[in-house]
Write an enzyme that holds these catalytic residues in place. Structure first.
Site, mmCIF file in Angstrom:
data_model
loop_
_atom_site.group_PDB
_atom_site.id
_atom_site.type_symbol
_atom_site.label_atom_id
_atom_site.label_comp_id
_atom_site.label_asym_id
_atom_site.label_seq_id
_atom_site.Cartn_x
_atom_site.Cartn_y
_atom_site.Cartn_z
ATOM 1 N N LYS A 20 0.520 -0.942 0.004
ATOM 2 C CA LYS A 20 0.305 0.297 -0.098
ATOM 3 C C LYS A 20 0.925 0.930 0.123
ATOM 4 O O LYS A 20 1.259 2.504 -0.865
ATOM 5 C CB LYS A 20 -0.907 0.087 1.191
ATOM 6 C CG LYS A 20 -2.179 -0.670 1.655
ATOM 7 C CD LYS A 20 -2.273 -1.043 2.524
ATOM 8 C CE LYS A 20 -2.047 -0.834 3.750
ATOM 9 N NZ LYS A 20 -1.236 -2.469 4.074
ATOM 10 N N ARG A 95 -10.485 1.537 8.014
ATOM 11 C CA ARG A 95 -9.627 -0.362 8.873
ATOM 12 C C ARG A 95 -10.348 -0.889 9.675
ATOM 13 O O ARG A 95 -10.992 -2.131 9.794
ATOM 14 C CB ARG A 95 -8.268 -0.721 9.417
ATOM 15 C CG ARG A 95 -6.860 -0.688 8.659
ATOM 16 C CD ARG A 95 -5.899 -1.376 9.195
ATOM 17 N NE ARG A 95 -4.682 -1.605 9.824
ATOM 18 C CZ ARG A 95 -3.661 -0.826 9.177
ATOM 19 N NH1 ARG A 95 -3.610 0.466 8.802
ATOM 20 N NH2 ARG A 95 -2.260 -0.557 9.539
ATOM 21 N N ARG A 134 12.246 -5.245 4.765
ATOM 22 C CA ARG A 134 10.980 -3.647 4.937
ATOM 23 C C ARG A 134 11.960 -2.727 5.546
ATOM 24 O O ARG A 134 12.511 -2.718 6.502
ATOM 25 C CB ARG A 134 9.827 -3.580 5.040
ATOM 26 C CG ARG A 134 9.678 -2.063 5.483
ATOM 27 C CD ARG A 134 7.805 -1.978 4.919
ATOM 28 N NE ARG A 134 7.177 -2.388 6.118
ATOM 29 C CZ ARG A 134 5.756 -2.267 6.318
ATOM 30 N NH1 ARG A 134 5.087 -2.180 5.509
ATOM 31 N NH2 ARG A 134 5.323 -3.025 7.318
ATOM 32 N N ARG A 167 11.126 -0.579 11.322
ATOM 33 C CA ARG A 167 10.009 0.047 11.795
ATOM 34 C C ARG A 167 9.861 -1.424 13.154
ATOM 35 O O ARG A 167 9.903 -2.729 13.136
ATOM 36 C CB ARG A 167 8.835 -0.517 11.523
ATOM 37 C CG ARG A 167 8.346 0.891 10.932
ATOM 38 C CD ARG A 167 7.544 0.691 9.499
ATOM 39 N NE ARG A 167 5.899 -0.179 10.048
ATOM 40 C CZ ARG A 167 4.745 0.236 9.224
ATOM 41 N NH1 ARG A 167 5.067 0.650 8.462
ATOM 42 N NH2 ARG A 167 3.819 -0.468 10.313
ATOM 43 N N ARG A 178 -0.511 -9.383 13.813
ATOM 44 C CA ARG A 178 -0.893 -7.466 13.048
ATOM 45 C C ARG A 178 -1.440 -8.805 12.117
ATOM 46 O O ARG A 178 -3.435 -8.060 11.848
ATOM 47 C CB ARG A 178 0.017 -6.577 12.328
ATOM 48 C CG ARG A 178 0.300 -5.861 13.540
ATOM 49 C CD ARG A 178 2.207 -5.228 12.770
ATOM 50 N NE ARG A 178 1.766 -4.162 11.774
ATOM 51 C CZ ARG A 178 2.837 -3.725 11.228
ATOM 52 N NH1 ARG A 178 3.967 -3.977 11.115
ATOM 53 N NH2 ARG A 178 2.150 -3.117 10.398
HETATM 54 P P1 ADP Z 1 2.874 -1.893 2.945
HETATM 55 O O1 ADP Z 1 2.037 -0.062 3.047
HETATM 56 O O2 ADP Z 1 1.374 -2.013 2.515
HETATM 57 O O3 ADP Z 1 1.997 -2.482 4.524
HETATM 58 P P2 ADP Z 1 4.856 -1.465 1.654
HETATM 59 O O4 ADP Z 1 4.786 -0.709 0.928
HETATM 60 O O5 ADP Z 1 5.879 -1.274 3.400
HETATM 61 O O6 ADP Z 1 3.318 -2.637 2.161
HETATM 62 O O7 ADP Z 1 5.893 -2.610 0.914
HETATM 63 C C1 ADP Z 1 6.356 -4.283 1.816
HETATM 64 C C2 ADP Z 1 7.271 -4.197 1.173
HETATM 65 O O8 ADP Z 1 7.317 -5.309 0.030
HETATM 66 C C3 ADP Z 1 7.876 -2.954 1.216
HETATM 67 O O9 ADP Z 1 10.394 -4.053 1.700
HETATM 68 C C4 ADP Z 1 8.163 -2.849 -0.124
HETATM 69 O O10 ADP Z 1 9.417 -2.602 -1.363
HETATM 70 C C5 ADP Z 1 7.782 -3.951 -0.590
HETATM 71 N N1 ADP Z 1 7.133 -4.543 -2.085
HETATM 72 C C6 ADP Z 1 5.804 -3.339 -1.897
HETATM 73 N N2 ADP Z 1 5.616 -3.909 -3.739
HETATM 74 C C7 ADP Z 1 6.173 -5.271 -4.025
HETATM 75 C C8 ADP Z 1 5.900 -5.967 -5.260
HETATM 76 N N3 ADP Z 1 4.992 -5.885 -5.936
HETATM 77 N N4 ADP Z 1 6.486 -7.255 -4.842
HETATM 78 C C9 ADP Z 1 7.987 -6.830 -4.024
HETATM 79 N N5 ADP Z 1 8.094 -6.794 -3.671
HETATM 80 C C10 ADP Z 1 6.784 -4.916 -2.692
HETATM 81 P P1 AMP Z 2 0.331 0.535 9.447
HETATM 82 O O1 AMP Z 2 1.442 1.437 8.442
HETATM 83 O O2 AMP Z 2 -0.941 1.047 8.462
HETATM 84 O O3 AMP Z 2 1.437 -0.963 8.741
HETATM 85 O O4 AMP Z 2 -0.116 0.920 11.099
HETATM 86 C C1 AMP Z 2 0.563 0.434 11.469
HETATM 87 C C2 AMP Z 2 -0.115 0.197 13.373
HETATM 88 O O5 AMP Z 2 -1.060 2.158 13.086
HETATM 89 C C3 AMP Z 2 -1.309 -1.185 12.571
HETATM 90 O O6 AMP Z 2 -0.504 -1.852 13.632
HETATM 91 C C4 AMP Z 2 -2.348 -0.333 13.613
HETATM 92 O O7 AMP Z 2 -1.622 -0.274 15.294
HETATM 93 C C5 AMP Z 2 -2.651 1.378 13.801
HETATM 94 N N1 AMP Z 2 -3.272 2.138 13.432
HETATM 95 C C6 AMP Z 2 -3.149 1.972 11.319
HETATM 96 N N2 AMP Z 2 -3.961 2.203 11.150
HETATM 97 C C7 AMP Z 2 -5.083 2.293 11.608
HETATM 98 C C8 AMP Z 2 -6.255 1.758 11.700
HETATM 99 N N3 AMP Z 2 -6.673 3.255 10.489
HETATM 100 N N4 AMP Z 2 -7.271 2.147 12.875
HETATM 101 C C9 AMP Z 2 -6.697 1.346 13.670
HETATM 102 N N5 AMP Z 2 -5.531 0.869 14.224
HETATM 103 C C10 AMP Z 2 -4.235 1.473 12.862
#
Ligand code: ADP
Ligand code: AMP
Length: 226
Positions: A20, A95, A134, A167, A178
């Site tokens: 995302k 969410r 990541r 993170r 999660r």
């Molecule tokens: P989210 O925001 O949904 O938690 P991220 O965008 O941070 O996910 O992506 C998670 C990890 O996967 C990151 O390290 C990113 O670089 C990698 N990633 C994202 N999209 C792809 C893809 N299409 N193929 C392979 N790796 C990806």
């Molecule tokens: P994310 O970076 O989107 O994975 O969010 C990190 C953490 O923030 C999550 O694991 C939740 O603890 C909290 N969080 C983020 N967005 C929301 C949401 N819309 N509702 C509740 N908790 C959230």
């Protein structure tokens, strides 16, 4: 065809690691609208030691969702800021169905609605591998992957020159928590928007640029920039 004057609100739905944040950054540059990530807003509050950050901390460290009331108030304030007047890419909010209903109501009060909801579908084992690799820029929140999407210089953000960090909640045991706790409400949000007829599912295992193109097609959005 969408009305060109309509505020372009896209919602990306997917489990942790689905891509995302990666897609939202690319779409933000292509469509020239901001990327609004609830997780980034919470992390900023944590870093700055605000009362909201202190309230959210325990939930985030356990892989739980932060309670709806706190989250809705924080996100609605952000969505009302002037830089989102032409549109926004929503990442991580809503969410829960309660958050989705609050968002729908606020938009409807202004005669608006979400243009398209895109579910980025990735199998669980791949999600865990992705999150383990990541790395994030603490300054601009750009996301990299050690193997799949590395920065030009190892460990350094391409845009800021800042050392990348991992993170706190990306440790494997927190990631599993999660996924267990957050996937069921996420699927309920997806169903909510599928029932409204505005959601698409996209194969998130494709290369990053193909996922972006699929999202742009689904949103029927014309990029400002190539
Ligand atoms: P989210 O925001 O949904 O938690 P991220 O965008 O941070 O996910 O992506 C998670 C990890 O996967 C990151 O390290 C990113 O670089 C990698 N990633 C994202 N999209 C792809 C893809 N299409 N193929 C392979 N790796 C990806
Ligand atoms: P994310 O970076 O989107 O994975 O969010 C990190 C953490 O923030 C999550 O694991 C939740 O603890 C909290 N969080 C983020 N967005 C929301 C949401 N819309 N509702 C509740 N908790 C959230």
């Amino acid at each position: 065809m969408p009305d060109p004057a309509e505020r372009l609100i896209l919602l990306l739905v997917g489990a942790v690691g689905a891509g995302k944040g990666t897609q939202a950054e690319l779409l933000s540059a292509r469509l020239d609208i901001p990327h609004l990530a609830s997780g980034d807003l919470f992390r900023r509050n944590l870093r700055e030691g605000t009362p909201l950050g202190e309230q959210a901390r325990g939930y985030m460290e356990n892989g739980d969702l932060v309670p709806d009331d706190l989250t809705i108030a924080m996100f609605m304030d952000r969505l009302a800021e002037p830089d989102a007047a032409r549109g926004a890419i929503l990442d991580g909010f809503p969410r829960t169905v309660r958050q989705a209903e609050a968002l729908d109501r606020t938009l409807a009060d202004h005669g608006e609605r979400i243009r398209r909801v895109i579910y980025i579908d990735v199998p669980t084992e791949q999600l865990i591998q992705r999150v383990a690799g990541r790395f994030v820029c603490p300054t601009c929140a750009t996301t990299y992957h050690a193997a799949g999407d590395p920065p030009l210089r190892p460990g350094i953000c391409d845009k800021e020159g800042t050392p990348l960090t991992q993170r706190n909640d990306d440790r494997p045991e927190v990631v599993r928590a999660r996924l267990d706790k957050q996937v069921p409400p996420m699927l309920a949000v997806l169903r909510h928007y599928e029932e409204a007829g505005i959601a698409d599912r996209i194969d998130g295992t494709q290369p990053i640029e193909l996922v972006t193109e699929a999202i742009l097609r689904s949103a029927n959005a014309t990029p400002e920039r190539a």
